[in-house]
Design a protein around this motif. Structure first.
Motif, PDB file in Angstrom:
ATOM      1  N   MET A  75      20.678  -4.113   9.184  1.00  9.80           N
ATOM      2  CA  MET A  75      20.649  -3.217   8.462  1.00  9.80           C
ATOM      3  C   MET A  75      19.681  -2.223   9.656  1.00  9.80           C
ATOM      4  SD  MET A  75      18.399  -5.306   4.996  1.00  9.80           S
ATOM      5  CE  MET A  75      18.443  -7.030   6.196  1.00  9.80           C
ATOM      6  N   ARG A  76      19.203  -0.935   8.834  1.00  5.32           N
ATOM      7  CA  ARG A  76      18.277  -0.889  10.275  1.00  5.32           C
ATOM      8  C   ARG A  76      16.837  -1.185  10.176  1.00  5.32           C
ATOM      9  NH1 ARG A  76      19.646   4.480  12.658  1.00  5.32           N
ATOM     10  NH2 ARG A  76      17.865   5.531  11.828  1.00  5.32           N
ATOM     11  N   LEU A  77      16.534  -1.361  11.364  1.00 10.51           N
ATOM     12  CA  LEU A  77      15.222  -1.182  11.547  1.00 10.51           C
ATOM     13  C   LEU A  77      14.611  -0.112  12.053  1.00 10.51           C
ATOM     14  CD1 LEU A  77      12.701  -3.688  11.744  1.00 10.51           C
ATOM     15  CD2 LEU A  77      13.345  -3.952  13.473  1.00 10.51           C
ATOM     16  N   VAL A  78      13.471  -0.102  10.582  1.00  7.17           N
ATOM     17  CA  VAL A  78      12.925   1.977  10.789  1.00  7.17           C
ATOM     18  C   VAL A  78      11.463   1.917  10.966  1.00  7.17           C
ATOM     19  CG1 VAL A  78      12.802   3.333   9.311  1.00  7.17           C
ATOM     20  CG2 VAL A  78      14.529   2.815   9.193  1.00  7.17           C
ATOM     21  N   LEU A  79      10.292   1.993  11.403  1.00  3.74           N
ATOM     22  CA  LEU A  79       8.902   2.238  11.165  1.00  3.74           C
ATOM     23  C   LEU A  79       8.645   3.632  10.653  1.00  3.74           C
ATOM     24  CD1 LEU A  79       6.458   0.627  12.662  1.00  3.74           C
ATOM     25  CD2 LEU A  79       7.044   1.854  14.791  1.00  3.74           C
ATOM     26  N   GLN A  80       7.894   3.241   9.552  1.00  2.00           N
ATOM     27  CA  GLN A  80       6.752   4.451   8.857  1.00  2.00           C
ATOM     28  C   GLN A  80       5.182   3.683   9.613  1.00  2.00           C
ATOM     29  OE1 GLN A  80       9.951   4.099   5.538  1.00  2.00           O
ATOM     30  NE2 GLN A  80       7.734   4.701   4.971  1.00  2.00           N
ATOM     31  N   GLU A  81       4.627   4.996  10.323  1.00  2.00           N
ATOM     32  CA  GLU A  81       3.197   5.013  10.726  1.00  2.00           C
ATOM     33  C   GLU A  81       2.349   5.586  10.469  1.00  2.00           C
ATOM     34  OE1 GLU A  81       1.128   1.580  12.213  1.00  2.00           O
ATOM     35  OE2 GLU A  81       3.114   1.115  12.236  1.00  2.00           O
ATOM     36  N   PHE A  82       0.879   5.218  10.436  1.00  2.00           N
ATOM     37  CA  PHE A  82       0.174   7.197  10.123  1.00  2.00           C
ATOM     38  C   PHE A  82      -0.568   6.823  11.590  1.00  2.00           C
ATOM     39  CE2 PHE A  82      -0.020   5.843   5.457  1.00  2.00           C
ATOM     40  CZ  PHE A  82       1.155   6.725   5.231  1.00  2.00           C
ATOM     41  N   LEU A  83      -0.551   8.131  12.332  1.00  2.00           N
ATOM     42  CA  LEU A  83      -0.916   8.298  13.669  1.00  2.00           C
ATOM     43  C   LEU A  83      -2.092   9.086  13.159  1.00  2.00           C
ATOM     44  CD1 LEU A  83       1.739   8.331  16.190  1.00  2.00           C
ATOM     45  CD2 LEU A  83       0.372   6.282  15.222  1.00  2.00           C
ATOM     46  N   SER A  84      -3.337   9.168  13.936  1.00  2.00           N
ATOM     47  CA  SER A  84      -4.571  10.562  14.809  1.00  2.00           C
ATOM     48  C   SER A  84      -3.693  11.672  15.839  1.00  2.00           C
ATOM     49  CB  SER A  84      -4.879  10.410  14.944  1.00  2.00           C
ATOM     50  OG  SER A  84      -5.909   9.341  15.964  1.00  2.00           O
ATOM     51  N   LEU A  85      -3.928  12.678  15.874  1.00  2.00           N
ATOM     52  CA  LEU A  85      -3.246  12.781  16.911  1.00  2.00           C
ATOM     53  C   LEU A  85      -3.585  12.284  18.286  1.00  2.00           C
ATOM     54  CD1 LEU A  85      -4.685  16.516  16.381  1.00  2.00           C
ATOM     55  CD2 LEU A  85      -2.259  16.291  16.703  1.00  2.00           C
ATOM     56  N   ASP A  86      -4.500  11.695  18.782  1.00  2.00           N
ATOM     57  CA  ASP A  86      -4.929  11.140  19.729  1.00  2.00           C
ATOM     58  C   ASP A  86      -4.587   9.468  19.630  1.00  2.00           C
ATOM     59  OD1 ASP A  86      -7.167  10.128  18.125  1.00  2.00           O
ATOM     60  OD2 ASP A  86      -8.743   9.696  19.737  1.00  2.00           O
ATOM     61  N   GLY A  87      -2.350   9.200  18.657  1.00  2.00           N
ATOM     62  CA  GLY A  87      -2.379   8.157  18.741  1.00  2.00           C
ATOM     63  C   GLY A  87      -2.822   6.450  18.102  1.00  2.00           C
ATOM     64  N   VAL A  88      -3.902   6.769  17.377  1.00  2.00           N
ATOM     65  CA  VAL A  88      -5.107   5.904  16.998  1.00  2.00           C
ATOM     66  C   VAL A  88      -4.279   4.952  15.119  1.00  2.00           C
ATOM     67  CG1 VAL A  88      -6.891   5.164  15.938  1.00  2.00           C
ATOM     68  CG2 VAL A  88      -7.041   6.435  17.903  1.00  2.00           C
ATOM     69  N   ASN A  89      -3.829   4.547  15.039  1.00  2.00           N
ATOM     70  CA  ASN A  89      -3.632   3.827  14.085  1.00  2.00           C
ATOM     71  C   ASN A  89      -4.330   2.707  13.206  1.00  2.00           C
ATOM     72  OD1 ASN A  89      -2.929   1.553  15.231  1.00  2.00           O
ATOM     73  ND2 ASN A  89      -0.649   1.197  14.640  1.00  2.00           N
ATOM     74  N   GLN A  90      -5.407   2.431  13.400  1.00  2.00           N
ATOM     75  CA  GLN A  90      -6.072   1.526  12.965  1.00  2.00           C
ATOM     76  C   GLN A  90      -6.942   1.950  12.083  1.00  2.00           C
ATOM     77  OE1 GLN A  90      -8.895  -0.350  15.858  1.00  2.00           O
ATOM     78  NE2 GLN A  90      -9.862  -1.844  14.067  1.00  2.00           N
ATOM     79  N   GLY A  91      -6.518   1.443  10.592  1.00  2.00           N
ATOM     80  CA  GLY A  91      -7.108   1.518   9.791  1.00  2.00           C
ATOM     81  C   GLY A  91      -7.388   2.961   8.932  1.00  2.00           C
ATOM     82  N   PRO A  92      -6.010   3.672   8.926  1.00  2.00           N
ATOM     83  CA  PRO A  92      -5.948   5.146   8.466  1.00  2.00           C
ATOM     84  C   PRO A  92      -6.450   5.154   7.106  1.00  2.00           C
ATOM     85  CG  PRO A  92      -3.878   4.159   8.818  1.00  2.00           C
ATOM     86  CD  PRO A  92      -4.885   2.606   9.013  1.00  2.00           C
ATOM     87  N   GLY A  93      -5.853   4.009   6.090  1.00  2.00           N
ATOM     88  CA  GLY A  93      -6.302   3.872   4.719  1.00  2.00           C
ATOM     89  C   GLY A  93      -8.182   4.048   3.981  1.00  2.00           C
ATOM     90  N   SER A  94      -9.097   2.759   4.757  1.00  2.00           N
ATOM     91  CA  SER A  94      -9.959   3.117   4.242  1.00  2.00           C
ATOM     92  C   SER A  94     -10.695   2.373   5.362  1.00  2.00           C
ATOM     93  CB  SER A  94     -10.184   2.021   3.195  1.00  2.00           C
ATOM     94  OG  SER A  94      -9.818   0.559   3.849  1.00  2.00           O
ATOM     95  N   PRO A  95     -12.226   3.083   5.427  1.00  2.00           N
ATOM     96  CA  PRO A  95     -13.681   2.700   6.345  1.00  2.00           C
ATOM     97  C   PRO A  95     -13.306   0.514   6.701  1.00  2.00           C
ATOM     98  CG  PRO A  95     -14.393   3.994   4.465  1.00  2.00           C
ATOM     99  CD  PRO A  95     -13.262   3.902   3.976  1.00  2.00           C
TER     100      PRO A  95
END
Length: 209
Positions: A1-21
């Protein structure tokens, strides 16, 4: 299997807590939910298309516990049957049990175990979020493809997918699009270590040139 990463980022590269406060307030983070205002139907349809190429999922502990809490209750959601039904793996040295079946807990040498999973037949082993796990697997050179959805926002603080001092990685852009909500969606393949050069220098020539 191919290992695929799906990630939400901000313009400054933050990926913490994208979905809710309150999604991830670790280390005093108070700016969660920054991705949500930019969600739109076009991106949701793209995300469902990606989900349909998965044959298994790999999570870090925090993301796994969040998904395991929410998705079994969301049976009417079009993604629920896939997330609830497919095999799931969670990388954790502290998790003793996992009730979101079918789940296997990975501990010990995580990169070695992920390497074995990649040798299994199938299409994609997908990582959703799970930033710390993603960083370790990027450093180990195990991720084959990155799908990054970048929101037009500067969060200003929070954990970043690519922190200072992280492992270098070369990438090859294979697809790019923007959505009506302002998301820039970039798909990259791993290209080994980065190449380096000097602007304006003559290209290196072989001995027989």
């Amino acid at each position: 299997m191919r290992l695929v990463l799906q990630e939400f980022l901000s313009l400054d590269g933050v990926n913490q807590g994208p979905g809710s406060p309150d999604e991830d307030t670790s280390d005093g983070f108070t700016r969660g939910g920054w991705f949500v205002p930019h969600l739109d139907e076009e991106f949701e349809q793209l995300a469902y298309t990606w989900l349909g190429t998965a044959d298994a999922f790999l999570f870090g502990r925090r993301t796994y516990l969040s998904f395991a809490r929410d998705w079994p209750q969301m049976t009417g959601h079009p993604a629920a049957a896939i997330l609830n039904g497919l095999p799931k793996y969670v990388a954790s040295h502290s998790l003793a049990t996992a009730d979101w079946a079918p789940t296997t807990i990975l501990s010990g040498d995580i990169p070695a175990q992920v390497t074995e999973l990649k040798r299994q037949p199938g299409r994609e082993l997908q990582i959703h979020g799970s930033g710390r796990l993603a960083q370790s697997l990027l450093a180990a050179g195990l991720i084959d493809e990155l799908r990054l959805a970048i929101a037009p926002v500067v969060v200003g603080s929070g954990r970043r997918l690519f922190p200072d001092g992280g492992a270098p990685a070369g990438l090859r852009l294979v697809n790019s699009r923007t959505t009506p909500g302002g998301l820039a969606v970039h798909v990259y393949e791993s290209a080994g270590l980065p190449a380096y050069g000097t602007y304006g220098a003559e290209p290196a020539r072989g001995a027989d040139a």
